[in-house]
Design an enzyme around this catalytic site. Structure first.
Site, PDB file in Angstrom:
ATOM      1  N   CYS A  64       1.070  -1.367   0.026  1.00 53.12           N
ATOM      2  CA  CYS A  64       0.077  -0.260  -0.436  1.00 53.12           C
ATOM      3  C   CYS A  64       0.882   1.272   0.035  1.00 53.12           C
ATOM      4  O   CYS A  64       1.747   1.259   0.868  1.00 53.12           O
ATOM      5  CB  CYS A  64      -0.872   0.134   1.477  1.00 53.12           C
ATOM      6  SG  CYS A  64      -1.677   1.323   1.336  1.00 53.12           S
ATOM      7  N   CYS A 122      -0.798   3.901  -6.419  1.00 60.37           N
ATOM      8  CA  CYS A 122      -1.684   3.224  -5.474  1.00 60.37           C
ATOM      9  C   CYS A 122      -2.065   1.901  -6.090  1.00 60.37           C
ATOM     10  O   CYS A 122      -2.462   1.552  -7.321  1.00 60.37           O
ATOM     11  CB  CYS A 122      -2.940   3.821  -5.951  1.00 60.37           C
ATOM     12  SG  CYS A 122      -4.488   2.873  -4.495  1.00 60.37           S
TER      13      CYS A 122
HETATM   14  N1  DGL Z   1      -3.640   0.518  -2.169  1.00 58.64           N
HETATM   15  C1  DGL Z   1      -3.309   0.946  -1.079  1.00 58.64           C
HETATM   16  C2  DGL Z   1      -2.459   2.485  -1.808  1.00 58.64           C
HETATM   17  O1  DGL Z   1      -1.726   2.116  -2.519  1.00 58.64           O
HETATM   18  C3  DGL Z   1      -4.871   1.872  -0.625  1.00 58.64           C
HETATM   19  C4  DGL Z   1      -5.869   2.452  -1.054  1.00 58.64           C
HETATM   20  C5  DGL Z   1      -6.782   3.109  -0.455  1.00 58.64           C
HETATM   21  O2  DGL Z   1      -7.348   2.771   0.843  1.00 58.64           O
HETATM   22  O3  DGL Z   1      -7.060   4.796  -0.567  1.00 58.64           O
HETATM   23  O4  DGL Z   1      -2.514   3.055  -2.024  1.00 58.64           O
END
Ligand code: DGL
Length: 236
Positions: free
Chosen positions: A72, A181
């Site tokens: 993440c 993301c």
């Molecule tokens: N998939 C995550 C990222 O790379 C989090 C996205 C989220 O929950 O806002 O930031």
């Protein structure tokens, strides 16, 4: 006994990271923690997120994992240093926006798509200051709601958010997009449609290489020959 690799995200996004790691470490066992209940991380306050992230790490530690992958960008850019201090005996590897990759490839007009928290993070500023060359432009695009729409497979909302955000870049000669993301690679093909020729990069490959390197260096690679397992935990 061989230990597992722990990996987490605010839901399914980090599966894009897991896929890259398994490509080069197929014999490892994995515990994937999808905290869908708390999605989106990218729009939560630092205080809220701090609690959520510590809870996840404590859950993963119950499985005696040998390394934790923060799949993440939001958590990596905001918390990886804090986590390393709070859990000094745990190996952490995070995914962060592949700004270096885009800059090293000499793209001229780079669009960074990420959550509001990642865009506003100090780490993103540092990555830009460190890697951007004089002739390069980096456009910062916080995509509010997008990770949540992807998590819920809400196709209408995904296309509305993409329309609202990407149409305005049609005449900016964007030649590369950094997907900052881990949810966004899931809709890579939808994003591509807004541009004529575009190179899309994300941080997953770099993270996978780093995981392998660290495990090797620490003598923690799994030595079994058969394909590893994945244990999937999801909050709702
Ligand atoms: N998939 C995550 C990222 O790379 C989090 C996205 C989220 O929950 O806002 O930031």
């Amino acid at each position: 006994m061989n230990k597992s690799i722990g990996i987490f995200d605010s839901g399914i996004g980090g599966l894009t990271t897991l896929k890259e790691i398994r490509r080069i470490l197929p014999n490892e066992d994995y515990i994937y923690y999808a905290d869908s209940k708390n999605n989106p991380f990218g729009e939560k306050s630092k205080k809220e997120l701090d609690k959520i992230v510590h809870n996840i790490i404590n859950e993963l530690l119950k499985y005696n994992v040998k390394l934790i992958v923060i799949a993440c960008n939001t958590v990596t850019t905001k918390f990886i240093n804090t986590l390393r201090k709070d859990y000094p005996n745990i190996l952490f590897v995070g995914v962060e926006p592949a700004i270096k990759v885009a800059c090293d490839n000499d793209y001229k007009n780079i669009l960074l798509m990420a959550t509001p928290n990642t865009i506003s993070s100090q780490r993103t500023k540092e990555l830009i200051n460190k890697n951007k060359k004089e002739k390069q432009n980096i456009y910062l695009l916080p995509c509010e709601g997008l990770a949540n729409a992807i998590e819920n497979n809400d196709k209408k909302r995904i296309s509305r958010i993409l329309n609202d955000n990407l149409n305005k870049y049609k005449n900016c000669n964007i030649d590369s997009i950094v997907l900052g993301c881990t949810h966004y690679p899931i809709i890579k093909n939808d994003i591509k449609k807004y541009f004529k020729t575009i190179k899309i990069v994300d941080g997953n490959k770099g993270t996978a290489k780093r995981v392998k390197h660290l495990l090797k260096e620490s003598n923690l690679l799994n030595n079994k020959k058969e394909k590893g397992s994945i244990k999937f935990i999801q909050t709702r």
